[in-house]
Design a protein around this motif. Structure first.
Motif, PDB file in Angstrom:
ATOM      1  N   GLU A  14     -42.994 -27.597  31.178  1.00 45.64           N
ATOM      2  CA  GLU A  14     -43.531 -28.001  32.474  1.00 45.64           C
ATOM      3  C   GLU A  14     -44.632 -27.059  32.955  1.00 45.64           C
ATOM      4  O   GLU A  14     -45.527 -27.473  33.667  1.00 45.64           O
ATOM      5  CB  GLU A  14     -42.420 -28.162  33.523  1.00 45.64           C
ATOM      6  CG  GLU A  14     -41.607 -26.922  33.804  1.00 45.64           C
ATOM      7  CD  GLU A  14     -42.055 -26.208  35.070  1.00 45.64           C
ATOM      8  OE1 GLU A  14     -42.888 -26.729  35.814  1.00 45.64           O
ATOM      9  OE2 GLU A  14     -41.564 -25.116  35.299  1.00 45.64           O
ATOM     10  N   ILE A  15     -44.607 -25.812  32.535  1.00 50.71           N
ATOM     11  CA  ILE A  15     -45.695 -24.885  32.866  1.00 50.71           C
ATOM     12  C   ILE A  15     -46.854 -25.103  31.897  1.00 50.71           C
ATOM     13  O   ILE A  15     -48.014 -25.122  32.299  1.00 50.71           O
ATOM     14  CB  ILE A  15     -45.215 -23.423  32.852  1.00 50.71           C
ATOM     15  CG1 ILE A  15     -44.276 -23.162  34.039  1.00 50.71           C
ATOM     16  CG2 ILE A  15     -46.401 -22.450  32.905  1.00 50.71           C
ATOM     17  CD1 ILE A  15     -43.691 -21.771  34.106  1.00 50.71           C
ATOM     18  N   ALA A  16     -46.551 -25.280  30.618  1.00 47.33           N
ATOM     19  CA  ALA A  16     -47.589 -25.501  29.612  1.00 47.33           C
ATOM     20  C   ALA A  16     -48.422 -26.745  29.908  1.00 47.33           C
ATOM     21  O   ALA A  16     -49.591 -26.812  29.537  1.00 47.33           O
ATOM     22  CB  ALA A  16     -46.961 -25.603  28.224  1.00 47.33           C
ATOM     23  N   ALA A  17     -47.830 -27.710  30.601  1.00 49.99           N
ATOM     24  CA  ALA A  17     -48.540 -28.947  30.926  1.00 49.99           C
ATOM     25  C   ALA A  17     -49.500 -28.782  32.109  1.00 49.99           C
ATOM     26  O   ALA A  17     -50.339 -29.649  32.346  1.00 49.99           O
ATOM     27  CB  ALA A  17     -47.539 -30.057  31.225  1.00 49.99           C
ATOM     28  N   LEU A  18     -49.408 -27.672  32.833  1.00 53.92           N
ATOM     29  CA  LEU A  18     -50.252 -27.459  34.009  1.00 53.92           C
ATOM     30  C   LEU A  18     -51.678 -27.110  33.610  1.00 53.92           C
ATOM     31  O   LEU A  18     -51.909 -26.407  32.622  1.00 53.92           O
ATOM     32  CB  LEU A  18     -49.701 -26.320  34.865  1.00 53.92           C
ATOM     33  CG  LEU A  18     -48.359 -26.522  35.536  1.00 53.92           C
ATOM     34  CD1 LEU A  18     -47.896 -25.224  36.200  1.00 53.92           C
ATOM     35  CD2 LEU A  18     -48.428 -27.643  36.558  1.00 53.92           C
ATOM     36  N   TYR A  48     -40.481 -13.971  40.445  1.00 56.49           N
ATOM     37  CA  TYR A  48     -41.215 -13.006  39.624  1.00 56.49           C
ATOM     38  C   TYR A  48     -41.266 -13.479  38.166  1.00 56.49           C
ATOM     39  O   TYR A  48     -42.319 -13.417  37.516  1.00 56.49           O
ATOM     40  CB  TYR A  48     -40.573 -11.625  39.722  1.00 56.49           C
ATOM     41  CG  TYR A  48     -41.337 -10.579  38.959  1.00 56.49           C
ATOM     42  CD1 TYR A  48     -42.415  -9.928  39.540  1.00 56.49           C
ATOM     43  CD2 TYR A  48     -41.001 -10.261  37.651  1.00 56.49           C
ATOM     44  CE1 TYR A  48     -43.139  -8.979  38.837  1.00 56.49           C
ATOM     45  CE2 TYR A  48     -41.726  -9.313  36.939  1.00 56.49           C
ATOM     46  CZ  TYR A  48     -42.785  -8.680  37.543  1.00 56.49           C
ATOM     47  OH  TYR A  48     -43.503  -7.747  36.836  1.00 56.49           O
ATOM     48  N   GLU A  49     -40.128 -13.969  37.659  1.00 56.81           N
ATOM     49  CA  GLU A  49     -40.080 -14.457  36.277  1.00 56.81           C
ATOM     50  C   GLU A  49     -41.002 -15.648  36.087  1.00 56.81           C
ATOM     51  O   GLU A  49     -41.743 -15.724  35.102  1.00 56.81           O
ATOM     52  CB  GLU A  49     -38.643 -14.827  35.890  1.00 56.81           C
ATOM     53  CG  GLU A  49     -37.735 -13.629  35.749  1.00 56.81           C
ATOM     54  CD  GLU A  49     -36.268 -13.996  35.617  1.00 56.81           C
ATOM     55  OE1 GLU A  49     -35.883 -15.146  35.939  1.00 56.81           O
ATOM     56  OE2 GLU A  49     -35.490 -13.124  35.189  1.00 56.81           O
ATOM     57  N   ARG A  50     -40.988 -16.592  37.028  1.00 56.66           N
ATOM     58  CA  ARG A  50     -41.879 -17.752  36.937  1.00 56.66           C
ATOM     59  C   ARG A  50     -43.333 -17.303  37.050  1.00 56.66           C
ATOM     60  O   ARG A  50     -44.196 -17.798  36.329  1.00 56.66           O
ATOM     61  CB  ARG A  50     -41.544 -18.772  38.017  1.00 56.66           C
ATOM     62  CG  ARG A  50     -42.434 -20.006  37.935  1.00 56.66           C
ATOM     63  CD  ARG A  50     -41.962 -21.107  38.865  1.00 56.66           C
ATOM     64  NE  ARG A  50     -42.860 -22.232  38.841  1.00 56.66           N
ATOM     65  CZ  ARG A  50     -42.863 -23.184  37.924  1.00 56.66           C
ATOM     66  NH1 ARG A  50     -41.984 -23.158  36.948  1.00 56.66           N
ATOM     67  NH2 ARG A  50     -43.728 -24.187  37.970  1.00 56.66           N
ATOM     68  N   GLY A  51     -43.587 -16.357  37.919  1.00 57.70           N
ATOM     69  CA  GLY A  51     -44.942 -15.839  38.062  1.00 57.70           C
ATOM     70  C   GLY A  51     -45.458 -15.220  36.772  1.00 57.70           C
ATOM     71  O   GLY A  51     -46.626 -15.401  36.413  1.00 57.70           O
ATOM     72  N   ALA A  52     -44.595 -14.506  36.065  1.00 62.37           N
ATOM     73  CA  ALA A  52     -44.995 -13.903  34.793  1.00 62.37           C
ATOM     74  C   ALA A  52     -45.357 -14.991  33.780  1.00 62.37           C
ATOM     75  O   ALA A  52     -46.337 -14.864  33.037  1.00 62.37           O
ATOM     76  CB  ALA A  52     -43.879 -13.006  34.255  1.00 62.37           C
ATOM     77  N   LEU A  53     -44.590 -16.084  33.752  1.00 63.76           N
ATOM     78  CA  LEU A  53     -44.889 -17.195  32.846  1.00 63.76           C
ATOM     79  C   LEU A  53     -46.184 -17.896  33.239  1.00 63.76           C
ATOM     80  O   LEU A  53     -46.996 -18.247  32.375  1.00 63.76           O
ATOM     81  CB  LEU A  53     -43.730 -18.189  32.829  1.00 63.76           C
ATOM     82  CG  LEU A  53     -42.421 -17.666  32.221  1.00 63.76           C
ATOM     83  CD1 LEU A  53     -41.290 -18.650  32.479  1.00 63.76           C
ATOM     84  CD2 LEU A  53     -42.594 -17.411  30.727  1.00 63.76           C
ATOM     85  N   LEU A  54     -46.391 -18.082  34.537  1.00 64.52           N
ATOM     86  CA  LEU A  54     -47.632 -18.693  35.006  1.00 64.52           C
ATOM     87  C   LEU A  54     -48.832 -17.823  34.651  1.00 64.52           C
ATOM     88  O   LEU A  54     -49.880 -18.327  34.223  1.00 64.52           O
ATOM     89  CB  LEU A  54     -47.579 -18.941  36.513  1.00 64.52           C
ATOM     90  CG  LEU A  54     -46.666 -20.067  36.970  1.00 64.52           C
ATOM     91  CD1 LEU A  54     -46.398 -19.972  38.468  1.00 64.52           C
ATOM     92  CD2 LEU A  54     -47.260 -21.429  36.608  1.00 64.52           C
TER      93      LEU A  54
END
Length: 88
Positions: A14-18, A48-54
């Protein structure tokens, strides 16, 4: 296809699709919320974890764009063209 460009980095689909812009906007929103400090500890850690992935996703998108720009070449007759990007 979006998952391949982030292969090996464990970026959720879902992040890779952004798009770069959408990921950056989400990252900016997370930073603002964390800076306010009104999250519970568990929420802050998840953010923080989601931010690192983004951030990783945005960096990958920027590298991809940079490689495309670097492949723009000037032809012998003065015309501008492109060469296929080497993904390796």
């Amino acid at each position: 296809m979006a998952e391949n460009q982030n292969a090996g980095t464990n970026i959720p689909a879902e992040i890779a699709a952004l798009s770069f812009e959408a990921a950056l906007a989400q990252l900016q929103d997370l930073v603002k919320k964390l800076e306010r400090g009104d999250n519970k500890l568990d929420e802050a850690i998840s953010s923080y974890e989601r931010g690192a992935l983004l951030k990783q996703h945005c960096e990958a998108k920027l590298r991809e764009a940079q490689m495309k720009v670097e492949k723009i070449v000037l032809g012998a007759n003065g015309s501008v063209g492109t060469q296929p990007m080497d993904a390796d």
